[in-house]
Write a protein that holds these residues in place. Structure first.
Motif, PDB file in Angstrom:
ATOM      1  N   LEU A   1      20.979 -17.275  18.763  1.00  0.00           N
ATOM      2  CA  LEU A   1      19.993 -17.318  17.690  1.00  0.00           C
ATOM      3  C   LEU A   1      19.022 -16.145  17.806  1.00  0.00           C
ATOM      4  N   GLU A   2      18.531 -15.891  19.015  1.00  0.00           N
ATOM      5  CA  GLU A   2      17.601 -14.774  19.229  1.00  0.00           C
ATOM      6  C   GLU A   2      18.245 -13.438  18.870  1.00  0.00           C
ATOM      7  N   TYR A   3      19.538 -13.294  19.159  1.00  0.00           N
ATOM      8  CA  TYR A   3      20.250 -12.056  18.828  1.00  0.00           C
ATOM      9  C   TYR A   3      20.209 -11.804  17.322  1.00  0.00           C
ATOM     10  N   PHE A   4      20.559 -12.826  16.534  1.00  0.00           N
ATOM     11  CA  PHE A   4      20.586 -12.656  15.082  1.00  0.00           C
ATOM     12  C   PHE A   4      19.185 -12.544  14.498  1.00  0.00           C
ATOM     13  N   GLN A   5      18.222 -13.295  15.038  1.00  0.00           N
ATOM     14  CA  GLN A   5      16.859 -13.206  14.534  1.00  0.00           C
ATOM     15  C   GLN A   5      16.202 -11.889  14.926  1.00  0.00           C
ATOM     16  N   GLY A   6      16.680 -11.274  15.985  1.00  0.00           N
ATOM     17  CA  GLY A   6      16.110 -10.004  16.447  1.00  0.00           C
ATOM     18  C   GLY A   6      16.244  -8.894  15.423  1.00  0.00           C
ATOM     19  N   GLY A   7      17.186  -9.011  14.512  1.00  0.00           N
ATOM     20  CA  GLY A   7      17.369  -8.002  13.470  1.00  0.00           C
ATOM     21  C   GLY A   7      16.423  -8.171  12.299  1.00  0.00           C
ATOM     22  N   GLY A   8      15.543  -9.152  12.363  1.00  0.00           N
ATOM     23  CA  GLY A   8      14.574  -9.370  11.296  1.00  0.00           C
ATOM     24  C   GLY A   8      15.109 -10.265  10.198  1.00  0.00           C
ATOM     25  N   PRO A   9      14.451 -10.218   9.036  1.00  0.00           N
ATOM     26  CA  PRO A   9      14.865 -11.066   7.913  1.00  0.00           C
ATOM     27  C   PRO A   9      16.341 -10.855   7.571  1.00  0.00           C
ATOM     28  N   GLY A  10      16.959 -11.920   7.104  1.00  0.00           N
ATOM     29  CA  GLY A  10      18.375 -11.853   6.761  1.00  0.00           C
ATOM     30  C   GLY A  10      19.268 -12.343   7.891  1.00  0.00           C
ATOM     31  N   TRP A  11      18.674 -12.931   8.925  1.00  0.00           N
ATOM     32  CA  TRP A  11      19.469 -13.354  10.086  1.00  0.00           C
ATOM     33  C   TRP A  11      20.467 -14.441   9.725  1.00  0.00           C
ATOM     34  N   GLN A  12      20.132 -15.320   8.762  1.00  0.00           N
ATOM     35  CA  GLN A  12      21.084 -16.353   8.358  1.00  0.00           C
ATOM     36  C   GLN A  12      22.299 -15.733   7.663  1.00  0.00           C
ATOM     37  N   ASP A  13      22.056 -14.710   6.859  1.00  0.00           N
ATOM     38  CA  ASP A  13      23.165 -14.013   6.209  1.00  0.00           C
ATOM     39  C   ASP A  13      24.052 -13.324   7.250  1.00  0.00           C
ATOM     40  N   ARG A  14      23.432 -12.771   8.293  1.00  0.00           N
ATOM     41  CA  ARG A  14      24.223 -12.116   9.348  1.00  0.00           C
ATOM     42  C   ARG A  14      25.071 -13.136  10.110  1.00  0.00           C
ATOM     43  N   ILE A  15      24.511 -14.313  10.370  1.00  0.00           N
ATOM     44  CA  ILE A  15      25.289 -15.366  11.027  1.00  0.00           C
ATOM     45  C   ILE A  15      26.445 -15.776  10.112  1.00  0.00           C
ATOM     46  N   ASN A  16      26.184 -15.931   8.825  1.00  0.00           N
ATOM     47  CA  ASN A  16      27.225 -16.307   7.874  1.00  0.00           C
ATOM     48  C   ASN A  16      28.342 -15.263   7.861  1.00  0.00           C
ATOM     49  N   GLU A  17      27.965 -14.004   7.854  1.00  0.00           N
ATOM     50  CA  GLU A  17      28.971 -12.930   7.834  1.00  0.00           C
ATOM     51  C   GLU A  17      29.798 -12.940   9.120  1.00  0.00           C
ATOM     52  N   ALA A  18      29.150 -13.160  10.255  1.00  0.00           N
ATOM     53  CA  ALA A  18      29.887 -13.233  11.524  1.00  0.00           C
ATOM     54  C   ALA A  18      30.860 -14.411  11.523  1.00  0.00           C
TER      55      ALA A  18
END
Length: 79
Positions: free
Chosen positions: A55-72
């Motif tokens: 979670l910290e890895y994806f949130q570390g990129g700032g806003p849009g972390w949920q979209d990044r998790i979805n893409e992964a």
């Protein structure tokens, strides 16, 4: 009709009779119909447990972390 002695009712008997009457007039809902294929672009709210470091890895990129998790997840699912 012949007179029949009335049997005394107790609270438990009344409750049992009421439940039986209720069951007669209500139907049990059928199971939910099978889900259809997902419509592209429609998102569904879910609860997901993931490791804190992920979670910290994806949130570390700032806003849009949920979209990044979805893409992964889409990539991992071969979509």
């Amino acid at each position: 009709m012949p007179d029949q002695p009335r049997r005394p009712r107790t609270l438990n008997d009344a409750r049992t009779e009421a439940e039986a009457a209720f069951k007669k007039v209500t139907k049990k809902e059928a199971e939910a119909p099978p889900r259809t294929n997902a419509v592209p672009g429609v998102k569904e709210l879910v609860s997901l447990r993931i490791d804190q470091d992920v979670l910290e890895y994806f949130q570390g990129g700032g806003p849009g972390w949920q979209d990044r998790i979805n893409e992964a997840l889409r990539k991992a699912a071969g979509k």
